[in-house]
Scaffold this motif. Structure first.
Motif, PDB file in Angstrom:
ATOM      1  N   LEU A   1       0.908  -1.245  -0.040  1.00 51.72           N
ATOM      2  CA  LEU A   1       0.055   0.014   0.023  1.00 51.72           C
ATOM      3  C   LEU A   1       0.867   1.361  -0.014  1.00 51.72           C
ATOM      4  CD1 LEU A   1      -2.442  -1.252   2.709  1.00 51.72           C
ATOM      5  CD2 LEU A   1      -2.724  -0.964   0.273  1.00 51.72           C
ATOM      6  N   GLY A   2       0.385   2.364  -0.647  1.00 55.37           N
ATOM      7  CA  GLY A   2       1.044   3.509  -0.592  1.00 55.37           C
ATOM      8  C   GLY A   2       0.013   4.619  -0.345  1.00 55.37           C
ATOM      9  N   GLN A   3       0.278   5.822  -0.012  1.00 59.00           N
ATOM     10  CA  GLN A   3      -0.372   6.789   0.718  1.00 59.00           C
ATOM     11  C   GLN A   3      -0.075   8.124   0.417  1.00 59.00           C
ATOM     12  OE1 GLN A   3      -1.182   6.585   5.024  1.00 59.00           O
ATOM     13  NE2 GLN A   3      -1.685   8.707   5.138  1.00 59.00           N
ATOM     14  N   ALA A   4      -0.989   8.951   0.204  1.00 56.00           N
ATOM     15  CA  ALA A   4      -0.786  10.715   0.176  1.00 56.00           C
ATOM     16  C   ALA A   4      -1.553  11.236   0.974  1.00 56.00           C
ATOM     17  CB  ALA A   4      -0.755  11.035  -1.277  1.00 56.00           C
ATOM     18  N   SER A   5      -1.035  12.030   1.940  1.00 59.48           N
ATOM     19  CA  SER A   5      -2.118  12.807   2.888  1.00 59.48           C
ATOM     20  C   SER A   5      -2.821  13.871   2.451  1.00 59.48           C
ATOM     21  CB  SER A   5      -0.965  13.471   3.828  1.00 59.48           C
ATOM     22  OG  SER A   5      -0.114  14.480   3.393  1.00 59.48           O
ATOM     23  N   ALA A   6      -3.810  14.327   3.130  1.00 62.96           N
ATOM     24  CA  ALA A   6      -4.549  15.342   2.790  1.00 62.96           C
ATOM     25  C   ALA A   6      -3.890  16.664   2.482  1.00 62.96           C
ATOM     26  CB  ALA A   6      -5.493  15.559   3.780  1.00 62.96           C
TER      27      ALA A   6
ATOM     28  N   ARG B   1      -4.475  14.670  -8.506  1.00 62.50           N
ATOM     29  CA  ARG B   1      -3.963  13.721  -9.622  1.00 62.50           C
ATOM     30  C   ARG B   1      -2.357  13.390  -9.171  1.00 62.50           C
ATOM     31  NH1 ARG B   1      -5.187  12.088 -14.791  1.00 62.50           N
ATOM     32  NH2 ARG B   1      -3.166  11.085 -15.474  1.00 62.50           N
ATOM     33  N   THR B   2      -1.594  14.340  -8.942  1.00 64.18           N
ATOM     34  CA  THR B   2      -0.205  14.213  -8.462  1.00 64.18           C
ATOM     35  C   THR B   2      -0.218  13.352  -7.227  1.00 64.18           C
ATOM     36  OG1 THR B   2       0.589  16.268  -9.464  1.00 64.18           O
ATOM     37  CG2 THR B   2       1.940  15.138  -7.998  1.00 64.18           C
ATOM     38  N   ALA B   3      -0.975  13.661  -6.353  1.00 67.96           N
ATOM     39  CA  ALA B   3      -0.948  12.987  -5.083  1.00 67.96           C
ATOM     40  C   ALA B   3      -1.303  11.364  -5.126  1.00 67.96           C
ATOM     41  CB  ALA B   3      -2.059  13.595  -4.203  1.00 67.96           C
ATOM     42  N   THR B   4      -2.325  11.162  -6.155  1.00 69.68           N
ATOM     43  CA  THR B   4      -2.720   9.891  -6.552  1.00 69.68           C
ATOM     44  C   THR B   4      -1.626   9.146  -7.227  1.00 69.68           C
ATOM     45  OG1 THR B   4      -4.886  10.463  -6.680  1.00 69.68           O
ATOM     46  CG2 THR B   4      -4.131   8.498  -7.882  1.00 69.68           C
ATOM     47  N   GLU B   5      -0.839   9.648  -7.826  1.00 68.45           N
ATOM     48  CA  GLU B   5       0.460   9.144  -8.567  1.00 68.45           C
ATOM     49  C   GLU B   5       1.459   8.993  -7.648  1.00 68.45           C
ATOM     50  OE1 GLU B   5       1.407  11.749 -11.783  1.00 68.45           O
ATOM     51  OE2 GLU B   5      -0.449  11.310 -12.877  1.00 68.45           O
TER      52      GLU B   5
ATOM     53  N   VAL C   1      -5.958   6.598 -16.394  1.00 73.42           N
ATOM     54  CA  VAL C   1      -5.370   7.307 -17.516  1.00 73.42           C
ATOM     55  C   VAL C   1      -4.381   8.032 -16.826  1.00 73.42           C
ATOM     56  CG1 VAL C   1      -5.749   8.758 -19.309  1.00 73.42           C
ATOM     57  CG2 VAL C   1      -7.439   7.253 -18.789  1.00 73.42           C
ATOM     58  N   LEU C   2      -2.878   7.855 -17.450  1.00 74.69           N
ATOM     59  CA  LEU C   2      -1.746   8.751 -17.081  1.00 74.69           C
ATOM     60  C   LEU C   2      -1.437   9.519 -18.170  1.00 74.69           C
ATOM     61  CD1 LEU C   2       0.493   5.845 -15.627  1.00 74.69           C
ATOM     62  CD2 LEU C   2      -0.999   7.722 -14.299  1.00 74.69           C
ATOM     63  N   PRO C   3      -0.652  10.987 -17.672  1.00 81.58           N
ATOM     64  CA  PRO C   3      -0.336  11.768 -18.845  1.00 81.58           C
ATOM     65  C   PRO C   3       0.641  11.225 -19.649  1.00 81.58           C
ATOM     66  CG  PRO C   3       0.293  12.472 -16.696  1.00 81.58           C
ATOM     67  CD  PRO C   3      -0.509  11.386 -16.452  1.00 81.58           C
ATOM     68  N   LEU C   4       0.786  11.693 -20.845  1.00 87.89           N
ATOM     69  CA  LEU C   4       1.809  11.235 -21.684  1.00 87.89           C
ATOM     70  C   LEU C   4       3.140  11.892 -21.391  1.00 87.89           C
ATOM     71  CD1 LEU C   4      -0.079  10.669 -24.988  1.00 87.89           C
ATOM     72  CD2 LEU C   4       0.630   9.016 -23.469  1.00 87.89           C
TER      73      LEU C   4
END
Length: 113
Positions: A70-75, A84-88, A110-113
């Motif tokens: 698992l990975g996490q990005a905080s509020a 989007r960046t936090a999800t990545e 869908v990821l940016p190219l």
């Protein structure tokens, strides 16, 4: 003919629809046999699963997967860099926690190219 990837991980996020963070991501490596077994047990898109079915599948995935993390990005991180960046970042953190190098990563989204 292209060679088959030996270690393939699937990665997906959870929590993007909530009002308050954090966002989490899970990465899983399954053998073909385990993937077929989980499909037969009803594994599908988590949003289509009932809470009961999800609760039954989680221990099976944890036990039978070749690897999972698992990975996490905080509020606070979401507020600073956007969802989007936090999800990545959460996805990358999950992938980095896997014990062995990967040949291929399948991302649900869908990821940016």
């Amino acid at each position: 003919m292209q060679a088959r990837a030996e270690r393939t991980a699937g990665v997906d996020e959870v929590g993007r629809g909530c009002w308050f963070g954090p966002v989490f991501a899970g990465a899983v490596v399954l053998t073909d046999a385990v993937a077929k077994q989980l499909l037969a047990e009803g594994l599908t898109d988590s949003k289509a699963l009932t809470a009961r079915r999800r609760a039954r599948l989680v221990p099976m995935i944890e036990t039978e997967a070749s690897a999972w993390a698992l990975g996490q990005a905080s509020a606070r991180e979401i507020d600073a860099v956007g969802i989007r960046t936090a999800t990545e970042r959460a996805m990358l953190r999950a992938l980095q926690r896997l014990s062995k190098p990967l040949d291929l990563v399948l991302v649900d989204g869908v990821l940016p190219l």
